[in-house]
Design a protein around this motif. Sequence first.
Motif, mmCIF file in Angstrom:
data_model
loop_
_atom_site.group_PDB
_atom_site.id
_atom_site.type_symbol
_atom_site.label_atom_id
_atom_site.label_comp_id
_atom_site.label_asym_id
_atom_site.label_seq_id
_atom_site.Cartn_x
_atom_site.Cartn_y
_atom_site.Cartn_z
ATOM 1 N N ALA A 121 0.861 -1.189 0.000
ATOM 2 C CA ALA A 121 0.000 0.000 0.000
ATOM 3 C C ALA A 121 0.893 1.234 0.000
ATOM 4 C CB ALA A 121 -0.879 -0.004 1.243
ATOM 5 N N PRO A 122 0.397 2.332 -0.510
ATOM 6 C CA PRO A 122 1.226 3.544 -0.535
ATOM 7 C C PRO A 122 1.526 4.046 0.874
ATOM 8 C CG PRO A 122 -0.792 3.810 -1.840
ATOM 9 C CD PRO A 122 -0.931 2.549 -1.075
ATOM 10 N N PRO A 132 3.550 4.645 -6.956
ATOM 11 C CA PRO A 132 4.021 3.644 -5.996
ATOM 12 C C PRO A 132 5.536 3.654 -5.842
ATOM 13 C CG PRO A 132 3.437 2.578 -8.071
ATOM 14 C CD PRO A 132 3.078 4.034 -8.216
ATOM 15 N N HIS A 233 9.860 -7.509 1.497
ATOM 16 C CA HIS A 233 9.524 -6.138 1.120
ATOM 17 C C HIS A 233 10.743 -5.229 1.327
ATOM 18 C CE1 HIS A 233 7.480 -2.308 1.051
ATOM 19 N NE2 HIS A 233 6.408 -2.936 0.580
HETATM 20 N N1 URA Z 1 5.405 0.157 0.198
HETATM 21 C C1 URA Z 1 4.597 -0.469 -0.691
HETATM 22 O O1 URA Z 1 4.269 -1.646 -0.508
HETATM 23 N N2 URA Z 1 4.185 0.221 -1.738
HETATM 24 C C2 URA Z 1 4.519 1.474 -1.978
HETATM 25 O O2 URA Z 1 4.087 2.033 -2.972
HETATM 26 C C3 URA Z 1 5.362 2.101 -1.049
HETATM 27 C C4 URA Z 1 5.801 1.435 0.028
#
Ligand code: URA
Length: 261
Positions: A121-122, A132, A233
């Motif tokens: 998610a942003p 993103p 991530h």
């Molecule tokens: N982390 C994410 O998973 N997406 C993004 O766009 C920014 C940070």
Amino acid sequence: MESALDWHTAHALLAWQMEMGVDEAISDTPVDRFAVERAAREQAQAKKSQVAVARGGGGPVSEVKADPVAEAGQAAKGATSLDALRAAMDAFEHCELKRGARSLVFSDGLPGARVMIVGEAPGRDEDRQGKPFVGKAGQLLDRMLSAIGLSRSESVYITNVMPWRPPQNREPRPEEIAMMLPFLRKHIALVQPEVLLVMGNISCQALLGKRGITRLRGHWAEAEGKPVMPMLHPAYLLRTPTAKREAWADLLAVKARLESP
Ligand code: URA
């Protein structure tokens, strides 16, 4: 500008706010987040309860509940291009995250790329720029891609499970993920990548139906008819630099797959 507060009072109020954890001024005027949430809940409730009153004969009142997942499915189905998909997501009113976000963060990179990255998610920077992975984690992602000869301008397409920033970067809720999943599926179908790189637990949950990224990473899986490489991530890698070894191994596996005939 003449202030209604004297310096000492203003200073004391500011100090109190910092004490309470405020670390960012994002607007000239304060936003009452409780009111925003309340309004969003009321709006969602009003949408859900489109009450159809059976007139004549005094029949029972029947309540037609909105089904966000089904509506998302319909909206996604009707989108036959990336622009149409973006517009459909923009018009989707069932996800409360939309109310607190500045932008719809749809995608970045090259449509039609062989590699599609799905993040979670942003965050704050992405919300501000509407793209993103543009913050610190995104910069690390760019370096990781470049290490195997990929770049978002030439060979990668990037999106997220959630197009709106969750407040205080909280985890998206299962029902929020579920209602945005039809859009993500359509997104993948429109981009038609050869390989999906799925970053972090939320993305694995959405596309593979399971979490546990430290176990999943490095093992090819499949989703939406595409090979999927679950990866740590980049935000996690920033917090845990020793895990970069594993990420490097996964990148090499991706490179090998792209180069195999
Ligand atoms: N982390 C994410 O998973 N997406 C993004 O766009 C920014 C940070």
